[in-house]
Design a protein around this motif. Structure first.
Motif, PDB file in Angstrom:
ATOM      1  N   ASP A   1       0.987  -1.240  -0.045  1.00  0.00           N
ATOM      2  CA  ASP A   1       0.098   0.077  -0.056  1.00  0.00           C
ATOM      3  C   ASP A   1       0.794   1.286   0.026  1.00  0.00           C
ATOM      4  OD1 ASP A   1      -1.526   2.104   0.726  1.00  0.00           O
ATOM      5  OD2 ASP A   1      -2.963   0.937   1.643  1.00  0.00           O
ATOM      6  N   GLU A   2       0.835   1.791  -1.050  1.00  0.00           N
ATOM      7  CA  GLU A   2       1.722   3.182  -1.397  1.00  0.00           C
ATOM      8  C   GLU A   2       1.368   4.058  -0.251  1.00  0.00           C
ATOM      9  OE1 GLU A   2       2.435   4.440  -5.219  1.00  0.00           O
ATOM     10  OE2 GLU A   2       1.964   2.706  -6.056  1.00  0.00           O
ATOM     11  N   TYR A   3       0.249   4.493  -0.079  1.00  0.00           N
ATOM     12  CA  TYR A   3      -0.195   5.464   0.939  1.00  0.00           C
ATOM     13  C   TYR A   3       0.248   5.302   2.358  1.00  0.00           C
ATOM     14  CZ  TYR A   3      -2.633   7.058  -3.137  1.00  0.00           C
ATOM     15  OH  TYR A   3      -2.868   7.442  -4.317  1.00  0.00           O
ATOM     16  N   VAL A   4      -0.078   4.079   2.765  1.00  0.00           N
ATOM     17  CA  VAL A   4       0.519   3.559   4.235  1.00  0.00           C
ATOM     18  C   VAL A   4       1.830   3.413   4.168  1.00  0.00           C
ATOM     19  CG1 VAL A   4       0.578   1.571   5.872  1.00  0.00           C
ATOM     20  CG2 VAL A   4      -1.542   2.041   4.631  1.00  0.00           C
ATOM     21  N   MET A   5       2.764   3.072   3.411  1.00  0.00           N
ATOM     22  CA  MET A   5       4.003   2.951   3.362  1.00  0.00           C
ATOM     23  C   MET A   5       4.879   4.331   3.192  1.00  0.00           C
ATOM     24  SD  MET A   5       5.107   0.049   4.313  1.00  0.00           S
ATOM     25  CE  MET A   5       6.744   0.106   4.127  1.00  0.00           C
ATOM     26  N   ARG A   6       4.033   5.166   2.240  1.00  0.00           N
ATOM     27  CA  ARG A   6       4.897   6.616   2.141  1.00  0.00           C
ATOM     28  C   ARG A   6       4.899   7.206   3.743  1.00  0.00           C
ATOM     29  NH1 ARG A   6       6.663  10.598  -1.258  1.00  0.00           N
ATOM     30  NH2 ARG A   6       6.862  12.508  -0.081  1.00  0.00           N
ATOM     31  N   GLU A   7       3.741   7.333   4.359  1.00  0.00           N
ATOM     32  CA  GLU A   7       3.602   7.787   5.759  1.00  0.00           C
ATOM     33  C   GLU A   7       4.755   7.182   6.660  1.00  0.00           C
ATOM     34  OE1 GLU A   7       0.021   7.780   8.248  1.00  0.00           O
ATOM     35  OE2 GLU A   7      -0.568   9.122   6.556  1.00  0.00           O
ATOM     36  N   LEU A   8       4.758   5.687   6.528  1.00  0.00           N
ATOM     37  CA  LEU A   8       5.540   4.969   7.531  1.00  0.00           C
ATOM     38  C   LEU A   8       6.883   5.594   7.054  1.00  0.00           C
ATOM     39  CD1 LEU A   8       5.815   3.070   9.715  1.00  0.00           C
ATOM     40  CD2 LEU A   8       5.366   1.052   8.194  1.00  0.00           C
ATOM     41  N   ARG A   9       7.450   5.304   5.815  1.00  0.00           N
ATOM     42  CA  ARG A   9       8.726   5.688   5.487  1.00  0.00           C
ATOM     43  C   ARG A   9       9.317   6.827   5.812  1.00  0.00           C
ATOM     44  NH1 ARG A   9      10.628   1.491   1.613  1.00  0.00           N
ATOM     45  NH2 ARG A   9      12.591   2.731   1.179  1.00  0.00           N
ATOM     46  N   GLU A  10       8.286   7.883   5.588  1.00  0.00           N
ATOM     47  CA  GLU A  10       8.721   9.427   6.326  1.00  0.00           C
ATOM     48  C   GLU A  10       8.908   9.380   7.977  1.00  0.00           C
ATOM     49  OE1 GLU A  10       6.183  12.427   5.017  1.00  0.00           O
ATOM     50  OE2 GLU A  10       6.180  11.684   2.812  1.00  0.00           O
ATOM     51  N   GLU A  11       8.004   8.643   8.495  1.00  0.00           N
ATOM     52  CA  GLU A  11       8.144   8.368   9.914  1.00  0.00           C
ATOM     53  C   GLU A  11       9.355   7.684  10.343  1.00  0.00           C
ATOM     54  OE1 GLU A  11       5.841   6.055  13.282  1.00  0.00           O
ATOM     55  OE2 GLU A  11       4.493   6.741  11.897  1.00  0.00           O
ATOM     56  N   LEU A  12       9.781   6.538   9.765  1.00  0.00           N
ATOM     57  CA  LEU A  12      11.054   5.831  10.001  1.00  0.00           C
ATOM     58  C   LEU A  12      12.283   6.522   9.527  1.00  0.00           C
ATOM     59  CD1 LEU A  12       9.393   2.459   9.788  1.00  0.00           C
ATOM     60  CD2 LEU A  12      10.003   3.706  12.031  1.00  0.00           C
ATOM     61  N   ASP A  13      12.226   7.570   8.491  1.00  0.00           N
ATOM     62  CA  ASP A  13      13.178   8.201   8.063  1.00  0.00           C
ATOM     63  C   ASP A  13      14.146   7.268   7.075  1.00  0.00           C
ATOM     64  OD1 ASP A  13      14.402  10.709   7.326  1.00  0.00           O
ATOM     65  OD2 ASP A  13      15.819  10.461   8.902  1.00  0.00           O
ATOM     66  N   ILE A  14      13.443   6.329   6.452  1.00  0.00           N
ATOM     67  CA  ILE A  14      14.133   5.336   5.521  1.00  0.00           C
ATOM     68  C   ILE A  14      14.018   5.559   4.124  1.00  0.00           C
ATOM     69  CG2 ILE A  14      14.067   3.486   7.225  1.00  0.00           C
ATOM     70  CD1 ILE A  14      11.515   2.334   5.865  1.00  0.00           C
ATOM     71  N   GLY A  15      13.731   6.806   3.788  1.00  0.00           N
ATOM     72  CA  GLY A  15      13.649   7.252   2.243  1.00  0.00           C
ATOM     73  C   GLY A  15      12.458   7.055   1.550  1.00  0.00           C
ATOM     74  N   VAL A  16      12.154   7.889   0.789  1.00  0.00           N
ATOM     75  CA  VAL A  16      10.768   7.887  -0.034  1.00  0.00           C
ATOM     76  C   VAL A  16      11.247   8.239  -1.470  1.00  0.00           C
ATOM     77  CG1 VAL A  16       9.117   8.548   1.859  1.00  0.00           C
ATOM     78  CG2 VAL A  16      10.578  10.183   0.526  1.00  0.00           C
ATOM     79  N   ILE A  17      10.179   7.989  -2.427  1.00  0.00           N
ATOM     80  CA  ILE A  17      10.568   8.256  -3.702  1.00  0.00           C
ATOM     81  C   ILE A  17      10.915   9.739  -4.267  1.00  0.00           C
ATOM     82  CG2 ILE A  17       8.245   8.328  -4.614  1.00  0.00           C
ATOM     83  CD1 ILE A  17      11.031   6.222  -6.309  1.00  0.00           C
ATOM     84  N   THR A  18      10.344  10.535  -3.554  1.00  0.00           N
ATOM     85  CA  THR A  18      10.451  12.055  -3.707  1.00  0.00           C
ATOM     86  C   THR A  18      11.069  12.758  -2.263  1.00  0.00           C
ATOM     87  OG1 THR A  18       8.149  12.377  -3.324  1.00  0.00           O
ATOM     88  CG2 THR A  18       8.489  12.206  -5.429  1.00  0.00           C
ATOM     89  N   SER A  19      11.954  13.631  -2.609  1.00  0.00           N
ATOM     90  CA  SER A  19      12.302  14.439  -1.456  1.00  0.00           C
ATOM     91  C   SER A  19      11.482  14.960  -0.423  1.00  0.00           C
ATOM     92  CB  SER A  19      13.154  15.655  -1.824  1.00  0.00           C
ATOM     93  OG  SER A  19      14.545  15.212  -2.082  1.00  0.00           O
ATOM     94  N   VAL A  20      11.715  14.877   0.844  1.00  0.00           N
ATOM     95  CA  VAL A  20      10.949  15.646   1.763  1.00  0.00           C
ATOM     96  C   VAL A  20      11.870  16.493   2.774  1.00  0.00           C
ATOM     97  CG1 VAL A  20       9.769  15.162   3.787  1.00  0.00           C
ATOM     98  CG2 VAL A  20       9.395  13.864   1.993  1.00  0.00           C
ATOM     99  N   ALA A  21      11.981  17.622   2.751  1.00  0.00           N
ATOM    100  CA  ALA A  21      12.695  18.498   3.485  1.00  0.00           C
ATOM    101  C   ALA A  21      13.188  18.037   4.976  1.00  0.00           C
ATOM    102  CB  ALA A  21      12.105  20.056   3.482  1.00  0.00           C
TER     103      ALA A  21
END
Length: 170
Positions: free
Chosen positions: A119-139
């Motif tokens: 699930d891209e939406y669940v994982m996007r949120e979780l990847r940001e929270e865990l700071d393990i990288g996402v496909i697009t940059s987050v400041a």
């Protein structure tokens, strides 16, 4: 329309037949047969089902006889870094886990259900929270080697590029 040879009857393969062909191709250890079976199945069967009931079924019999190609196909079907495909593939290779085992391990480490891994939406949120990288940059978020080092800690595994980086800065 071309006539069938030797009295054969042309028929559309069922999903079950396509999945069996995928599994058999993996077991045969013939890369071209695996790739051809995937191409044939793509238009008829959803990717998760191709992975779970075709490719994984064959790999459960013989492991990954072709080394990387099948695992790449499977990780791609899990949407790679957009979800958790890269994490599952990493555990397959670094810890020699089978596909299902790797999914369960990653899901447990992330604190989510196995179904959430795609699930891209669940994982996007979780990847940001865990700071393990996402496909697009987050400041302010980890990128590149920093994200990989966070993945190492999370999954309890070593990543070669992180080891090399540590040696270079030591």
């Amino acid at each position: 329309m071309a006539q069938p040879k030797n009295g054969e009857v042309n028929h559309q393969m069922t999903s079950e037949e396509l999945l069996q062909e995928l599994s058999d191709a993996v077991i045969s250890c013939k890369k071209d047969a695996v790739l051809a079976a995937v191409e044939k199945a793509k238009s008829e069967i959803p990717a998760p089902e191709i992975i779970e009931k075709g490719l994984a079924a064959g790999m459960n019999e013989v492991g990954d006889p072709l080394d990387m190609p099948i695992s790449h196909i499977m990780a791609s079907g899990m949407t790679g870094i957009r979800a958790a495909g890269n994490l599952v593939a990493r555990m397959e290779f670094s810890k020699n886990m089978r596909f299902g085992e790797a999914k369960e391990y990653v899901a447990k480490k992330l604190g989510v259900g196995v179904a959430d891994l795609t699930d891209e939406y669940v994982m996007r949120e979780l990847r940001e929270e865990l700071d393990i990288g996402v496909i697009t940059s987050v400041a302010g978020a980890a990128r590149g080697i920093a994200a990989k080092m966070n993945i190492e800690k999370l999954l309890g595994t070593n990543i070669n590029s992180c080891e090399m980086f540590r040696k270079q800065i030591a």
